[in-house]
Structures are given as structure tokens and as C-alpha cells.
Motif scaffolding. Structure first.
Motif, PDB file in Angstrom:
ATOM      1  N   GLY A  49      -6.778  18.812  32.729  1.00  0.00           N
ATOM      2  CA  GLY A  49      -6.026  19.962  33.246  1.00  0.00           C
ATOM      3  C   GLY A  49      -5.062  19.652  34.368  1.00  0.00           C
ATOM      4  O   GLY A  49      -4.253  20.497  34.737  1.00  0.00           O
ATOM      5  N   VAL A  50      -5.176  18.449  34.938  1.00  0.00           N
ATOM      6  CA  VAL A  50      -4.185  18.044  35.945  1.00  0.00           C
ATOM      7  C   VAL A  50      -3.386  16.828  35.465  1.00  0.00           C
ATOM      8  O   VAL A  50      -2.662  16.206  36.238  1.00  0.00           O
ATOM      9  CB  VAL A  50      -4.845  17.730  37.315  1.00  0.00           C
ATOM     10  N   GLY A  51      -3.540  16.496  34.183  1.00  0.00           N
ATOM     11  CA  GLY A  51      -2.749  15.414  33.600  1.00  0.00           C
ATOM     12  C   GLY A  51      -3.283  14.019  33.864  1.00  0.00           C
ATOM     13  O   GLY A  51      -2.590  13.028  33.639  1.00  0.00           O
ATOM     14  N   ALA A 148     -10.353  21.703  25.566  1.00  0.00           N
ATOM     15  CA  ALA A 148      -9.431  20.577  25.773  1.00  0.00           C
ATOM     16  C   ALA A 148      -7.984  21.014  25.562  1.00  0.00           C
ATOM     17  O   ALA A 148      -7.084  20.595  26.299  1.00  0.00           O
ATOM     18  CB  ALA A 148      -9.797  19.438  24.823  1.00  0.00           C
ATOM     19  N   ASP A 149      -7.764  21.878  24.567  1.00  0.00           N
ATOM     20  CA  ASP A 149      -6.389  22.359  24.327  1.00  0.00           C
ATOM     21  C   ASP A 149      -5.896  23.214  25.488  1.00  0.00           C
ATOM     22  O   ASP A 149      -4.729  23.124  25.891  1.00  0.00           O
ATOM     23  CB  ASP A 149      -6.328  23.161  23.015  1.00  0.00           C
ATOM     24  N   HIS A 150      -6.779  24.055  26.013  1.00  0.00           N
ATOM     25  CA  HIS A 150      -6.405  24.852  27.188  1.00  0.00           C
ATOM     26  C   HIS A 150      -6.019  23.931  28.346  1.00  0.00           C
ATOM     27  O   HIS A 150      -5.059  24.190  29.075  1.00  0.00           O
ATOM     28  CB  HIS A 150      -7.576  25.732  27.640  1.00  0.00           C
ATOM     29  N   ALA A 151      -6.808  22.871  28.512  1.00  0.00           N
ATOM     30  CA  ALA A 151      -6.573  21.961  29.635  1.00  0.00           C
ATOM     31  C   ALA A 151      -5.236  21.234  29.486  1.00  0.00           C
ATOM     32  O   ALA A 151      -4.530  21.013  30.478  1.00  0.00           O
ATOM     33  CB  ALA A 151      -7.723  20.964  29.749  1.00  0.00           C
ATOM     34  N   VAL A 152      -4.891  20.877  28.262  1.00  0.00           N
ATOM     35  CA  VAL A 152      -3.590  20.228  28.016  1.00  0.00           C
ATOM     36  C   VAL A 152      -2.466  21.177  28.430  1.00  0.00           C
ATOM     37  O   VAL A 152      -1.502  20.787  29.114  1.00  0.00           O
ATOM     38  CB  VAL A 152      -3.452  19.828  26.530  1.00  0.00           C
ATOM     39  N   HIS A 153      -2.609  22.438  28.051  1.00  0.00           N
ATOM     40  CA  HIS A 153      -1.614  23.457  28.415  1.00  0.00           C
ATOM     41  C   HIS A 153      -1.544  23.624  29.931  1.00  0.00           C
ATOM     42  O   HIS A 153      -0.459  23.719  30.522  1.00  0.00           O
ATOM     43  CB  HIS A 153      -1.980  24.784  27.720  1.00  0.00           C
ATOM     44  N   ALA A 154      -2.722  23.628  30.566  1.00  0.00           N
ATOM     45  CA  ALA A 154      -2.762  23.775  32.030  1.00  0.00           C
ATOM     46  C   ALA A 154      -2.022  22.627  32.705  1.00  0.00           C
ATOM     47  O   ALA A 154      -1.273  22.843  33.671  1.00  0.00           O
ATOM     48  CB  ALA A 154      -4.219  23.820  32.505  1.00  0.00           C
ATOM     49  N   ASN A 194      -9.040  19.309  42.474  1.00  0.00           N
ATOM     50  CA  ASN A 194      -8.188  18.359  41.763  1.00  0.00           C
ATOM     51  C   ASN A 194      -6.721  18.745  41.906  1.00  0.00           C
ATOM     52  O   ASN A 194      -5.856  17.882  42.062  1.00  0.00           O
ATOM     53  CB  ASN A 194      -8.578  18.292  40.281  1.00  0.00           C
ATOM     54  N   ILE A 195      -6.463  20.040  41.843  1.00  0.00           N
ATOM     55  CA  ILE A 195      -5.088  20.520  42.056  1.00  0.00           C
ATOM     56  C   ILE A 195      -4.608  20.096  43.450  1.00  0.00           C
ATOM     57  O   ILE A 195      -3.517  19.545  43.618  1.00  0.00           O
ATOM     58  CB  ILE A 195      -5.042  22.069  41.930  1.00  0.00           C
ATOM     59  N   GLU A 196      -5.467  20.336  44.446  1.00  0.00           N
ATOM     60  CA  GLU A 196      -5.099  20.024  45.827  1.00  0.00           C
ATOM     61  C   GLU A 196      -4.873  18.520  45.990  1.00  0.00           C
ATOM     62  O   GLU A 196      -3.938  18.089  46.645  1.00  0.00           O
ATOM     63  CB  GLU A 196      -6.231  20.518  46.744  1.00  0.00           C
TER      64      GLU A 196
END
Lengths: 490, 58
Positions: A49-51, A148-154, A194-196
């Protein structure tokens, strides 16, 4: 030869099916019905989700693994259960609908001798207006890391936000829960850090406002009523642990919040004190509430008995005490031990699919009557342990007869390990590593905190981060049934 | 006029009331979180504790 049908191929269903197939050998048949073609190590969706990871790194094809294990695999979703059979047959069966490309939409019935419902949750996005699309799927206003698909989009949306900040446009990140009755705060907790971390890494932290919104009545509740741990000679609440982490990272929080509506760039919420407000965002990851997947049940005459088999929230009734009453009367012994359905003894529910007797956190509601409290977490380690215990029970019933003693795995007697890791580099990441024992507090056995503080702890550092990496590889290795997989604990 | 004393890890206390009422790790605690030798020791200890929790749960 008897047949075990397992509905669901997630952590719990996969554990049940693979252990049952190993223990039963070719004497009996194990069938898995799951709508997914791939197995997903969901905890690592956070990194997707954060690449920091790809979808391929957290998933693998189920078909070859089940072929290797001798498991019959149907890529399909279960629609209904007929535990008494039908008018001309006493043999119970499930009705499934295929989701694979070649047979999509086709329905079929599968007879069973034993059934394990491990269907996991329905991601109930539509419980909050604007969080869903009105058709049961995630809406366009927010992102998710539940699949997993949602996370790719995120990750794609997150990257766009970083690019905007690099171009000089400030961004606000809102992470947390999308409803007053959500669970899985731990996943959102891990995602926000993780975003931070990634914002710091990208050199745009000063261009971002990062905010937490959650239905917890205090930070660090995690759906378990919080926990206490020994730190520096003190026994402290997870509230301090969590608040410290948020303050250190400059992440503000809004708690006791029921997200009542989501629009493009804005959420509306109601707080435990009854006040209502709005919070703007540029990027929001809000976990949806969970519900049962909507399985129906019918008796021999074809009459609907869904209310007998399932609780109103759609989860399957098991050997729990559903009549515990008020919070003051709740006990650890209310929680199920064998996960056997009380009406139909050849049916079990494992993992998220079983109906808990009540929540773990203290029940709360706003003066307007809106319930705002986390629902119980049943993911990860508890799901795996329950799945294995159920597999043991079913195998014994099949091989030793109906009087075989059932195996037990009460959440009031099992612990859970949780590692929330920020970053992915071997030396650049940090994690909050926590264990809790037991998951459901037992105030009779452990007066005061309800838990054994020798085995309930949390700390932050590289060590937990390394453990997170190891768990990622270890559990995918195990799920693929590679050599020695049974030696790896759940 | 006295000299200004800036302690980096204490700055966040001032950012809002909620931050001001909790604890924030100081420089030593932060350093230990990334000290490879100390973290290796913690890694062993955490693993042992987790294995005990896992064994008590099965």
C-alpha cells in the motif's frame, strides 16, 4: 470415504484444509471452496500500500499448492448451506457459484460430511455512505489495504500525493476506521506509520498533515480493550505506548469517532460525546467494518434457517455464550472453545467467520445512541490456531467416530503476536512488536490487567522490524507447503 | 538574555495539547532503537518471548 468441505482459503481456511489433508491422507477427501485464485499474506499488504512491495510478493496461486496437497479446489463462492440435505436426501450440501473465468456464474452443489466455514469477512464498505460504491465494493473517495488489489491502488494514489507535495501542494492524510463498529485498527495503525515513514523518506514530511481517525475510545485499544505491559519498571497501559508513538511522529488523533459519511475530500463523523464534525483530506485510507459474507441456510423442507445458523451480523454461531448480557457479566469463558455449531454438529466456523459472544473492548455509544466501539480482532495468529484446532477436531471425528473429543482453542487462552513495522529497509525500518496473552482478558485468572504481563509486552525498534521480515517469508513459505511447513507454528 | 536551548525530541510536546500530555522518547531511547548490537539482543529476547506465547497458545 468421507468429505470435508472448507469454505474459504484465507489464513484460517487454508490452515484447516492443508492440515486436514495431511492428517487424513487419501482415506478421505478435502475440498476447498474459495472465490480467490490466489492466497494473500494480508499483513504485508501494508507494504504494498505504500509501494514498497508488489502484489506478486504477497500472493501466490492456490491451484498448484492444493494439487500438491491432494485437495480438491473450486474457485467459487459459497451461496448457501443445506445442513439437513433436501427432501429426497439426508446428505447435507453447500451451493456454490464459480468465480473462475471459465465457469463464472455457474452454480453447483457439493455434498459434505463435515463443513468448516472459514469465509472470513465481507468488507462492508456500504455500511458507511460514500465509503462504498453502493454495490458492495469500495467507493472512489478513499483507498484500502484490505486486499492486495486494494493495496496496489492505494500505493498509486499515495504516489500521486507525493508528486503533488513535491510540486509544492500540501496534502492531508487521514488514516483509520471508516465506521463506528470497525475492527482491524492494527492494520490502519501500521499503515499510518508506513505513510509517515515514506513521507520522510521522500523528503516531503513537512508538506503533509497526517491524522488518525478511529472508533477506539482511547489510542491503543486495538479492539482488545487495550493491554498493559511492563516498561521501565512500571506496568503501563497501551494508551501511553500508542500516544507516545503518535506524538513522537507528529501524528494527530481523533478517537471515539464513528465515520458517518464520506465524500470526495471530506468525512463526517460523530464522537462519543455526541458532537458531530467534519474532517477534510486529500488521501484517506479507512478500514471498512466487517460482516459475515451473507451465506444463507435452509432446512430439509427448503425453509430459511439462516437465523438459526448465523448471528444477525452474518457470522456463524458456535459454542460461545451469546447470552452473557451486560458488560459487567462478561467472562473469558463466554468465548468459544471448539467452534462447533450448536445446532449442526458437523459444522464448524474458524477465523473471522465465527460469531464472537460479544466485543472485547468496553461497549460505548454516543448520547444519540450510536454504538462507537471496536469489534473483536480475530485475524492472524488466532485465525491460524483456531483453523488448526478445528482441523484436528474434524479429522478425529472422521477417523475415530462421532464421540471423538474435540480440540479446543479459546481466544481467552491463546496469545497473539503483532508486529507493526514502518519502512522496509533492513536497517532503516522500525517496528512496534507486541505480544498479548491472552487475547481476551481473563480478569478471574489475572486480576488487575486481565492478562499475563510476563508475556504481554511491546517495544519499538529494529528487532521487531526484522521479525516482521522473517514472518513475511516464513508464513508464505509455510502456506506454499514447502518442506518442513508443519514445523512452522501458526 | 539567556541562550535558547533547543532539544529536538522535546519540540513535539508544544505542537498540541494531546502531545503535551504523553511521553516522548529522548535521544538515548531513540538511539537504542536503531543500535544494531542492542537490537540484536532484543531480537533474541523478543523471539524467545514470542515462541513461549506461541507454545502456550497451541
Amino acid at each position: 470415504m468421507a468429505r470435508l468441505v472448507v469454505l474459504g482459503g484465507g489464513v484460517s481456511g487454508h490452515t484447516t484444509a492443508t492440515f486436514a489433508a495431511k492428517w487424513l491422507g487419501s482415506q478421505h477427501e478435502v475440498v476447498v471452496v474459495t472465490p480467490n485464485s490466489k492466497w494473500n499474506w494480508i499483513p504485508s499488504n501494508i507494504w504494498v500500500g505504500v509501494g514498497e512491495m508488489t502484489k506478486e510478493e504477497v500472493t501466490f496461486d492456490l491451484a498448484p499448492v492444493y494439487a500438491k496437497a491432494g485437495i480438491t479446489y473450486h474457485q467459487a463462492k459459497a451461496l448457501s448451506i443445506n445442513p439437513e440435505g433436501k427432501e429426497d436426501s439426508d446428505k447435507p450440501f453447500v451451493t456454490i457459484e464459480y468465480t473462475s473465468e471459465d465457469k463464472a456464474g455457474q452454480t453447483e452443489t457439493i455434498e459434505y460430511d463435515y463443513l468448516v466455514n472459514a469465509t472470513g469477512p465481507k468488507l462492508n464498505f456500504d455500511a458507511t455512505p460514500g465509503l462504498g460504491d453502493g454495490n458492495g465494493q469500495m467507493g472512489e473517495n478513499t483507498v484500502s489495504v484490505c486486499t492486495a488489489d486494494h493495496a496496489v491502488h492505494a500505493a498509486e494514489e499515495f504516489q500521486k500525493a507525493i508528486e503533488k507535495m513535491k510540486a509544492g501542494e500540501r496534502q492531508k492524510f487521514l488514516i483509520g476506521t471508516g465506521h463506528g463498529m470497525c475492527t482491524c485498527q492494527g492494520a490502519a495503525f501500521e499503515y499510518i506509520f508506513n505513510i509517515e515513514h515514506e513521507l520522510n523518506k521522500a523528503g516531503v514530511r513537512d508538506m503533509a498533515e497526517v491524522k488518525w481517525i478511529s472508533n477506539e475510545s482511547f489510542l491503543g485499544d486495538f479492539g482488545m480493550g487495550g493491554l498493559h505491559m511492563k516498561v521501565g519498571g512500571y506496568v503501563v497501559s497501551s494508551k501511553l505506548f500508542a500516544e507516545s508513538l503518535f506524538a513522537e511522529r507528529g501524528v494527530e488523533w481523533l478517537i471515539g469517532a464513528h465515520t458517518s459519511k464520506v465524500e470526495a475530500g471530506k468525512v463526517e463523523y460523530e464522537l462519543l460525546d455526541g458532537t458531530k464534525g467534519e474532517e477534510a483530506f486529500d488521501f484517506a485510507m479507512l478500514i471498512p467494518p466487517f460482516a459475515g459474507v451473507g451465506l444463507k441456510a435452509y432446512n430439509k423442507a427448503g425453509e430459511d434457517i439462516t437465523g438459526t445458523v448465523f448471528a444477525p451480523n452474518g457470522f456463524m454461531k458456535v459454542d460461545a455464550n451469546y447470552n452473557a448480557g451486560a458488560y459487567e457479566n462478561w467472562k473469558a469463558s463466554d468465548w468459544p472453545r471448539t467452534y462447533q455449531n450448536p445446532t449442526y454438529k458437523n459444522m464448524f466456523a474458524a477465523g473471522i467467520a465465527f460469531a464472537p459472544p460479544h466485543i472485547i473492548s468496553k461497549p460505548m455509544s454516543s448520547p444519540n445512541g450510536t454504538p462507537i466501539n471496536p469489534t473483536p480482532p480475530r485475524t492472524g495468529m488466532p485465525s491460524g490456531i483456531i483453523g488448526k484446532a478445528v482441523a484436528h477436531s474434524v479429522c478425529d471425528l472422521m477417523t475415530k467416530g462421532e464421540d471423538a473429543k474435540l480440540h479446543e482453542a479459546s481466544m481467552a487462552e491463546m496469545g497473539a503476536a503483532c508486529v507493526a513495522s514502518a519502512g522496509k529497509g533492513v536497517f532503516s525500518g522500525q517496528a512496534a512488536a507486541m505480544t498479548v496473552y491472552p487475547v481476551v482478558p481473563d480478569f478471574e485468572k489475572y486480576p488487575g490487567t486481565g492478562r499475563d504481563t510476563d508475556y504481554t509486552f511491546g517495544e519499538i525498534g529494529l528487532a521487531g522490524h526484522w521479525i516482521k521480515h522473517i514472518l513475511h517469508h516464513l508464513f508464505i513459505y509455510k502456506a506454499k507447503l514447502n518442506p518442513g511447513w508443519t514445523l512452522i507454528p501458526e | 538574555m539567556s541562550e535558547k536551548k533547543v532539544v529536538e525530541e522535546e519540540i513535539n510536546f508544544q505542537k498540541n495539547d494531546a502531545f503535551n500530555l504523553t511521553m516522548i522518547p529522548g535521544a538515548f531511547a531513540r538511539k537504542m532503537r536503531t543500535c544494531v548490537i542492542w537490537q540484536f539482543i532484543r531480537f533474541v529476547i523478543i523471539n524467545v518471548k514470542m515462541i513461549i506465547v506461541v507454545s502456550k497458545s497451541h
